[in-house]
Scaffold this motif. Sequence first.
Motif, mmCIF file in Angstrom:
data_model
loop_
_atom_site.group_PDB
_atom_site.id
_atom_site.type_symbol
_atom_site.label_atom_id
_atom_site.label_comp_id
_atom_site.label_asym_id
_atom_site.label_seq_id
_atom_site.Cartn_x
_atom_site.Cartn_y
_atom_site.Cartn_z
ATOM 1 N N GLN A 20 0.741 -1.208 0.053
ATOM 2 C CA GLN A 20 0.049 0.081 -0.176
ATOM 3 C C GLN A 20 0.859 1.036 -0.056
ATOM 4 N N LEU A 21 1.849 1.322 0.786
ATOM 5 C CA LEU A 21 2.733 2.463 0.847
ATOM 6 C C LEU A 21 3.523 2.484 -0.494
ATOM 7 N N MET A 22 3.827 1.657 -1.222
ATOM 8 C CA MET A 22 4.399 1.683 -2.479
ATOM 9 C C MET A 22 3.405 2.273 -3.678
ATOM 10 N N LEU A 23 2.228 1.774 -3.551
ATOM 11 C CA LEU A 23 1.107 2.482 -4.406
ATOM 12 C C LEU A 23 1.186 3.870 -4.057
ATOM 13 N N VAL A 24 1.065 4.298 -2.709
ATOM 14 C CA VAL A 24 1.064 5.628 -2.537
ATOM 15 C C VAL A 24 2.283 6.332 -3.006
ATOM 16 N N ASP A 25 3.507 5.710 -2.848
ATOM 17 C CA ASP A 25 4.494 6.419 -3.082
ATOM 18 C C ASP A 25 4.574 6.596 -4.763
ATOM 19 N N ARG A 26 4.187 5.627 -5.373
ATOM 20 C CA ARG A 26 3.898 5.968 -6.794
ATOM 21 C C ARG A 26 3.028 6.895 -7.513
ATOM 22 N N LEU A 27 2.112 7.516 -6.413
ATOM 23 C CA LEU A 27 1.573 8.685 -6.879
ATOM 24 C C LEU A 27 2.198 9.980 -7.121
ATOM 25 N N GLY A 28 3.207 9.905 -6.332
ATOM 26 C CA GLY A 28 4.284 11.149 -6.250
ATOM 27 C C GLY A 28 3.524 12.300 -5.400
ATOM 28 N N GLU A 73 -7.727 9.326 -5.281
ATOM 29 C CA GLU A 73 -8.394 8.218 -4.787
ATOM 30 C C GLU A 73 -8.876 7.339 -5.874
ATOM 31 N N ALA A 74 -9.178 7.907 -6.877
ATOM 32 C CA ALA A 74 -9.713 7.148 -8.079
ATOM 33 C C ALA A 74 -8.398 6.131 -8.496
ATOM 34 N N LEU A 75 -7.410 6.963 -8.632
ATOM 35 C CA LEU A 75 -5.916 6.079 -9.124
ATOM 36 C C LEU A 75 -5.758 5.161 -8.415
ATOM 37 N N LEU A 76 -5.858 5.183 -6.950
ATOM 38 C CA LEU A 76 -5.433 4.279 -6.190
ATOM 39 C C LEU A 76 -6.472 3.199 -6.006
ATOM 40 N N LYS A 77 -7.698 3.437 -6.172
ATOM 41 C CA LYS A 77 -8.768 2.366 -6.150
ATOM 42 C C LYS A 77 -8.547 1.602 -7.527
ATOM 43 N N ARG A 79 -5.918 1.060 -9.149
ATOM 44 C CA ARG A 79 -4.762 -0.007 -8.986
ATOM 45 C C ARG A 79 -5.023 -0.869 -7.788
ATOM 46 N N LYS A 80 -5.806 -0.730 -6.727
ATOM 47 C CA LYS A 80 -6.176 -1.735 -5.766
ATOM 48 C C LYS A 80 -7.458 -1.157 -5.130
ATOM 49 N N PRO A 81 -8.321 -1.918 -5.391
ATOM 50 C CA PRO A 81 -9.585 -1.961 -4.860
ATOM 51 C C PRO A 81 -9.903 -1.653 -3.362
ATOM 52 N N LEU A 82 -9.597 -0.733 -2.610
ATOM 53 C CA LEU A 82 -9.629 -0.617 -1.266
ATOM 54 C C LEU A 82 -10.310 0.442 -0.999
ATOM 55 N N PRO A 83 -10.761 0.823 0.216
ATOM 56 C CA PRO A 83 -11.526 1.938 0.541
ATOM 57 C C PRO A 83 -10.455 3.083 1.066
ATOM 58 N N TRP A 84 -9.802 3.731 0.001
ATOM 59 C CA TRP A 84 -8.885 4.736 0.023
ATOM 60 C C TRP A 84 -9.603 6.004 0.508
ATOM 61 N N SER A 85 -8.933 6.905 1.252
ATOM 62 C CA SER A 85 -9.426 8.376 1.378
ATOM 63 C C SER A 85 -7.941 9.037 1.447
ATOM 64 N N VAL A 86 -8.225 10.229 0.659
ATOM 65 C CA VAL A 86 -6.946 11.209 0.464
ATOM 66 C C VAL A 86 -7.448 12.566 0.619
ATOM 67 N N LYS A 87 -6.736 13.189 1.413
ATOM 68 C CA LYS A 87 -6.623 14.510 2.077
ATOM 69 C C LYS A 87 -5.583 15.296 1.933
ATOM 70 N N ASN A 88 -5.495 16.531 1.385
ATOM 71 C CA ASN A 88 -4.391 17.127 1.205
ATOM 72 C C ASN A 88 -4.590 18.095 2.566
ATOM 73 N N GLN A 89 -3.375 17.805 3.376
ATOM 74 C CA GLN A 89 -3.498 18.787 4.457
ATOM 75 C C GLN A 89 -3.257 20.030 4.432
ATOM 76 N N ALA A 90 -2.852 20.540 3.234
ATOM 77 C CA ALA A 90 -2.607 22.032 3.076
ATOM 78 C C ALA A 90 -4.062 22.827 3.023
ATOM 79 N N ARG A 91 -5.117 22.051 3.046
ATOM 80 C CA ARG A 91 -6.058 22.696 3.315
ATOM 81 C C ARG A 91 -7.234 22.380 4.426
#
Length: 184
Positions: A20-28, A73-77, A79-91
Amino acid sequence: MQGTNEIYNSLSENETLREQLMLVDRLGLPDGWICAGYIRSLIWGLTLTEKQDIDVVYFDASDVSEATEKHYEALLKSRKPLPWSVKNQARMHLKNELPPYTSTCDAVAHFPETVTAIAAATRNDQFQLYLAYGAEDLHTRTIRPTPLFSKGLPRHAIFQQRVTDKGWDKRSDLRIACQFETNS
């Protein structure tokens, strides 16, 4: 009882988390991490439930649109259909009515509970673990508010509601504390 090194080793050797961490890392994602309840559950040996998601956080002040988060989120899903939740902490400081955060880790340190203020990432193929308030409450399974959510402060009601909503107050394996203590 697990020490910080044991937690680090256990998480860094968890094949599912590493994938999972590699999937997130690959998003850049800038300053991207998997955090909060999902990491806590892995430390406590719990499995992902239908109600739980995999929280991915990052920090990009140049693009604070929710549409970008949904795109990730859609990109992660895809690649791996899991309940991903992506949030930008800058906002997220706006939602939380706080001064702007300076980084993802600064935002994580402002999460309501010490056992939720945790994150893991992969940087240059190296596992990283961030424990904003150390490992003691994770070891003792103590649900304790972070400083902004301590008893007597306006945000304590948010902490109390989360304890109730998540059913932590009904679990005999957890201890609930109402005050942040610097020595724990």
